[in-house]
Write a protein that holds these residues in place. Structure first.
Motif, mmCIF file in Angstrom:
data_model
loop_
_atom_site.group_PDB
_atom_site.id
_atom_site.type_symbol
_atom_site.label_atom_id
_atom_site.label_comp_id
_atom_site.label_asym_id
_atom_site.label_seq_id
_atom_site.Cartn_x
_atom_site.Cartn_y
_atom_site.Cartn_z
ATOM 1 N N VAL A 10 -8.223 -1.020 13.020
ATOM 2 C CA VAL A 10 -8.618 -0.621 11.669
ATOM 3 C C VAL A 10 -7.481 0.151 10.997
ATOM 4 N N GLN A 11 -6.825 1.035 11.726
ATOM 5 C CA GLN A 11 -5.716 1.798 11.154
ATOM 6 C C GLN A 11 -4.547 0.883 10.792
ATOM 7 N N LEU A 12 -4.284 -0.134 11.622
ATOM 8 C CA LEU A 12 -3.224 -1.086 11.298
ATOM 9 C C LEU A 12 -3.549 -1.844 10.016
ATOM 10 N N MET A 13 -4.803 -2.217 9.851
ATOM 11 C CA MET A 13 -5.212 -2.889 8.613
ATOM 12 C C MET A 13 -4.997 -1.973 7.415
ATOM 13 N N ARG A 14 -5.264 -0.692 7.571
ATOM 14 C CA ARG A 14 -5.037 0.250 6.472
ATOM 15 C C ARG A 14 -3.547 0.358 6.152
ATOM 16 N N VAL A 15 -2.690 0.345 7.182
ATOM 17 C CA VAL A 15 -1.243 0.388 6.954
ATOM 18 C C VAL A 15 -0.786 -0.853 6.194
ATOM 19 N N ILE A 16 -1.296 -2.017 6.582
ATOM 20 C CA ILE A 16 -0.928 -3.265 5.901
ATOM 21 C C ILE A 16 -1.399 -3.234 4.450
ATOM 22 N N LEU A 17 -2.598 -2.733 4.210
ATOM 23 C CA LEU A 17 -3.103 -2.639 2.844
ATOM 24 C C LEU A 17 -2.256 -1.681 2.006
ATOM 25 N N GLU A 18 -1.823 -0.570 2.606
ATOM 26 C CA GLU A 18 -0.949 0.356 1.881
ATOM 27 C C GLU A 18 0.385 -0.313 1.549
ATOM 28 N N TYR A 19 0.884 -1.111 2.492
ATOM 29 C CA TYR A 19 2.141 -1.837 2.253
ATOM 30 C C TYR A 19 1.977 -2.824 1.103
ATOM 31 N N LEU A 20 0.867 -3.573 1.099
ATOM 32 C CA LEU A 20 0.608 -4.521 0.012
ATOM 33 C C LEU A 20 0.432 -3.797 -1.322
ATOM 34 N N ASP A 21 -0.242 -2.654 -1.290
ATOM 35 C CA ASP A 21 -0.429 -1.876 -2.515
ATOM 36 C C ASP A 21 0.912 -1.407 -3.063
ATOM 37 N N HIS A 22 1.814 -1.012 -2.163
ATOM 38 C CA HIS A 22 3.151 -0.597 -2.589
ATOM 39 C C HIS A 22 3.907 -1.759 -3.230
ATOM 40 N N LYS A 23 3.749 -2.949 -2.674
ATOM 41 C CA LYS A 23 4.435 -4.116 -3.212
ATOM 42 C C LYS A 23 3.862 -4.560 -4.552
ATOM 43 N N LEU A 24 2.563 -4.311 -4.757
ATOM 44 C CA LEU A 24 1.904 -4.778 -5.974
ATOM 45 C C LEU A 24 1.878 -3.734 -7.084
ATOM 46 N N LYS A 25 2.576 -2.618 -6.884
ATOM 47 C CA LYS A 25 2.519 -1.558 -7.895
ATOM 48 C C LYS A 25 3.080 -2.023 -9.237
ATOM 49 N N GLY A 26 4.078 -2.867 -9.190
ATOM 50 C CA GLY A 26 4.645 -3.348 -10.444
ATOM 51 C C GLY A 26 3.957 -4.574 -10.998
ATOM 52 N N ALA A 27 2.968 -5.099 -10.283
ATOM 53 C CA ALA A 27 2.281 -6.307 -10.736
ATOM 54 C C ALA A 27 1.260 -5.967 -11.814
ATOM 55 N N HIS A 28 0.942 -6.977 -12.619
ATOM 56 C CA HIS A 28 -0.013 -6.778 -13.707
ATOM 57 C C HIS A 28 -1.316 -7.530 -13.454
ATOM 58 N N ASN A 29 -1.516 -7.959 -12.213
ATOM 59 C CA ASN A 29 -2.751 -8.659 -11.861
ATOM 60 C C ASN A 29 -3.825 -7.615 -11.571
ATOM 61 N N VAL A 30 -4.673 -7.389 -12.565
ATOM 62 C CA VAL A 30 -5.683 -6.336 -12.452
ATOM 63 C C VAL A 30 -6.690 -6.668 -11.369
ATOM 64 N N LEU A 31 -7.062 -7.935 -11.249
ATOM 65 C CA LEU A 31 -8.052 -8.334 -10.256
ATOM 66 C C LEU A 31 -7.544 -8.082 -8.839
ATOM 67 N N ALA A 32 -6.281 -8.437 -8.583
ATOM 68 C CA ALA A 32 -5.702 -8.210 -7.259
ATOM 69 C C ALA A 32 -5.652 -6.725 -6.927
ATOM 70 N N PHE A 70 -7.604 -4.417 -8.137
ATOM 71 C CA PHE A 70 -8.974 -3.954 -7.952
ATOM 72 C C PHE A 70 -9.501 -4.314 -6.566
ATOM 73 N N LEU A 71 -9.276 -5.552 -6.141
ATOM 74 C CA LEU A 71 -9.732 -5.981 -4.817
ATOM 75 C C LEU A 71 -9.023 -5.192 -3.723
ATOM 76 N N LEU A 72 -7.745 -4.944 -3.917
ATOM 77 C CA LEU A 72 -6.999 -4.175 -2.925
ATOM 78 C C LEU A 72 -7.525 -2.754 -2.835
ATOM 79 N N CYS A 73 -7.849 -2.166 -3.972
ATOM 80 C CA CYS A 73 -8.406 -0.813 -3.987
ATOM 81 C C CYS A 73 -9.755 -0.775 -3.271
ATOM 82 N N CYS A 74 -10.583 -1.788 -3.497
ATOM 83 C CA CYS A 74 -11.883 -1.861 -2.814
ATOM 84 C C CYS A 74 -11.706 -1.992 -1.308
#
Length: 718
Positions: free
Chosen positions: A522-544, A546-550
């Motif tokens: 579970v912690q590894l999944m959280r690390v991967i999600l944080e990594y994806l969130d960092h990569k998507l910070k400059g993206a303008h896809n609101v849906l992506a 939102f889903l990542l935040c959920c």
């Protein structure tokens, strides 16, 4: 054979069968979750093998030293570059950003030098001045390729062959690389007090072009300056920091000893002291806010000044103190409201803490177990860090074709510097070179380095959680032996902590590894999600986003739930010696049958212990604040003058909290174990002579009359 009694599981689970002869932790037990234990041992040996392979292929010098265009390390002893520890870029204008510079992928010749240039000069100017004074060439050639000594060579040929840089600009080393020496004067960006310069082709260039080529470098240099000041503060105040941490250690020990004899008084003192401490913070913030609000020309907001490296600037704003005031006010209101509505639970929690104090007085060796946990975690973290560094530096040198021509079809193709001059690339693309680009490779090992890095992280998380689980199970077994002892301390086994540690390691390594693995995934999944969130910070896809935040929120909740289940499962394992799934299920059903008590009473004890940690950290923090701001007259001359007094202050506060947490975590585990045993005792026994309660007289008084039925006991507590 003795007939086992059966007690309905109230609302959850099948009827449980109790052994009427049960009087404490089971000592005659067998190994549990053997398959997971075998897997855990295999993974540990595989982890060691991974470290060996990484050590064989890796080279930390690739991380420590910068590399020039020929793949040689700068500053490495025993090489021609031993005295050339800084990397110099021939044409920094070709570099897009500092990230490109740091990753050594700038499409220009890179060479090791002993020092950075300290003046503006072009190759053309050098040729003109060389006819009058040879010192100009002697200075300029130290930034040319080794062996080149022909100042008469035409500028066009020099630029084509990249024998020398077309120009040099005043620079200073940062991250062992030469960066332009930017300075801001009266709001204007300059280099050596100049805002413009000429290149080798006598073209006027602006300093802002250098800034664009090294986008963000001024912020990095400011960060470096702040970092140097912070290091300076640590160097001059480390002695006082150590004194503050020792003071926190002494206060924590005094608290632990006082809890043994004056738990009720001390806990109420903690509650009142925290309320008064926060109230003082509210008063101080209100005073600062009203003072600054009445001061002219200070109505600037945080949004107006933006981000500032000097944190003192924010303390001059009334809005900053208003934020502090509202935060402390909400904190104070929350504490008071909780105490008003949970005052009865607070009294019961204090009784549990008293019982915990008594248990710790009989098993004082438990207070020293955090040292074992600290040593094991230090070994685990060190091994993981070394393995990660060696894996990250496992690549071979990769060379790429660079060309000044934009239409060269060979650009960015892999090349070999040994036979590059024998190819027709230089004929088709004049000026093309085979330069070092980065470390990598095409072998099977190199293609899966990223996967190996993830495996390294997963095993690291697994081991860390296992070490924590081992400590929890050990402490739980020791205090469970105290609770179930009929005559205290006569029936408490000798060396309870060591005995519990040996049982947990011998019989339940598999169960502890099973629970730790679930949490690690579970912690590894959280690390991967944080990594994806960092990569998507400059993206303008609101849906992506939102889903990542959920998903991040869901996995955070899942981790908290698994931590709660694992913690209580380890207590059941320490008591009964069953496997992880059975222990987790029984602990979950036991708490669901006492859901109100778990949801309120158990968390109230955690809240009280948190207030204790907060009081210790806050008290030491207040003393450190008065010390570092030189407001203690007796020793103010001995305290060094600091650039940022908040840096050592926060270090003392955070370190004090960790020290208090290490002691109070034993208390928390003790209380949780006694609380679970308390619930088990209620279900197993009814207070009659045939089935007497094994709880202390203090907990008996909480229950009421011992002759009442268990159902009425539960109702009364709830």
């Amino acid at each position: 054979m003795a007939r086992k009694s059966e007690v309905p599981s109230a609302y959850y689970g099948e009827p449980r069968k109790f052994d009427p002869t049960f009087r404490g932790p089971v000592y005659n037990r067998g190994c549990t979750d053997v398959l997971c234990c075998v897997l855990f041992i295999i993974v540990i040996f595989s982890y060691i093998a991974l470290g060996i392979v990484a050590w064989i292929h890796g080279d930390p010098r690739k991380v420590i030293y910068p590399t020039d265009s020929t793949g040689q390390f700068c500053g490495q002893k025993g090489t021609p570059n031993a005295k050339k520890a800084i990397l110099f870029y021939f044409n920094i204008l070709q570099c897009a950003s500092p990230s490109v510079l740091i990753n050594l992928q700038c499409p220009t010749t890179q060479m090791c030098v002993s020092k950075c240039p300290d003046r503006f000069a072009t190759y053309t100017d050098m040729q003109i001045m060389d006819s009058f004074n040879k010192s100009h060439w002697n200075y300029y050639k130290q930034f040319c390729k080794p062996g080149f000594n022909n100042p008469k060579k035409s500028v066009a040929q020099v630029l084509r062959d990249e024998d020398c840089p077309s120009m040099i600009v005043p620079s200073r080393p940062f991250l062992q690389r030469c960066f332009p020496d930017f300075m801001t004067r009266n709001g204007t960006l300059t280099v050596a007090n100049k805002t413009a310069f000429k290149d080798a082709l006598d073209t006027a260039r602006s300093v802002t072009e250098l800034k664009d080529a090294a986008n963000g470098i001024t912020g990095i240099l400011e960060a470096k300056e702040v970092g140097m000041k912070i290091v300076e503060d640590y160097t001059s105040s480390w002695y006082w920091i150590v004194i503050g941490l020792v003071l926190a250690l002494v206060i924590s020990l005094i608290f632990i000893l006082m809890l043994r004899f004056t738990a009720g008084f001390l806990l109420w003192f903690i509650i009142i002291a925290v309320i008064l401490l926060v109230a003082y913070g509210i008063w101080h913030c209100y005073w600062e806010f009203t003072y600054l609000r009445e001061t002219p020309e200070v109505d600037v907001t945080i949004s107006n000044i933006g981000f500032q490296m000097d944190l003192h600037v924010y303390l001059q704003l009334s809005q900053t103190w208003l934020i502090f005031l509202v935060t402390l006010g909400l904190t104070e209101a929350s504490i008071v409201i909780m105490l008003i509505f949970l005052r009865k639970r607070v009294r019961i929690a204090i009784a549990l803490l008293k019982e915990g104090s008594k248990a710790i007085s009989y098993i004082t060796s438990a207070l020293f177990y955090p040292i074992i946990t600290f040593v094991l975690l230090a070994i685990c973290i060190s091994y993981w860090a070394m393995t990660a560094v060696f894996l990250a530096s496992s690549g071979d040198a990769v060379y790429k074709v660079t060309s000044p021509l934009h239409n060269c079809k060979y650009t960015n193709l892999t090349c070999s510097p040994e036979n590059f001059n024998r190819t027709n690339i230089t004929k088709q693309c004049p000026g093309a070179q085979c330069l070092f680009a980065f470390y990598g490779g095409e072998s099977l090992y190199h293609r899966y380095i990223f996967i190996l890095e993830l495996c390294n992280l997963l095993v690291f998380l697994w081991l860390v959680n296992f070490i924590i689980a081992l400590g929890q199970c050990t402490i739980a077994g020791a205090f469970a032996s105290y609770y179930w002892a009929q005559k205290k301390p006569a029936d408490i086994p000798p060396c309870p902590v060591f005995s519990s540690f040996a049982r947990a390691l011998r019989y339940h390594t598999g169960s502890l590894a099973f629970g730790s693995l679930i949490l690690a995934v579970v912690q590894l999944m959280r690390v991967i999600l944080e990594y994806l969130d960092h990569k998507l910070k400059g993206a303008h896809n609101v849906l992506a986003r939102f889903l990542l935040c959920c998903l991040k929120c869901c996995f955070w909740c899942l981790e908290r739930f698994i931590r709660f289940i694992n913690r209580n499962a380890y207590i059941m394992i320490a008591i009964y010696g069953k496997n992880f799934c059975t222990s987790a299920r029984e602990a979950f059903y036991l708490f669901m049958r006492n859901v109100v008590r778990v949801a309120v009473l158990d968390k109230v004890t955690d809240f009280l212990l948190f207030l204790g940690k907060l009081l210790i950290a806050g008290s030491v923090g207040v003393i450190a604040f008065l010390l570092f701001t030189r407001k203690i007259p007796i020793i103010q001359d001995e305290v060094p003058v600091l650039n940022y007094y908040c840096v050592p202050l926060l270090t003392v506060i955070f370190g004090s909290y960790l020290i208090a947490h290490s002691f109070f975590s034993i208390y928390a585990m003790c209380v949780d174990t006694l609380f679970l045993c308390f619930c088990e005792d209620l279900e197993r026994n009814d207070g009659t002579p045939a089935k007497p309660f094994l709880m202390s007289p203090g907990l008996k008084r909480i229950l009421g009359r011992p002759e009442q039925s268990p159902k009425r006991h539960v109702d009364k507590i709830i």
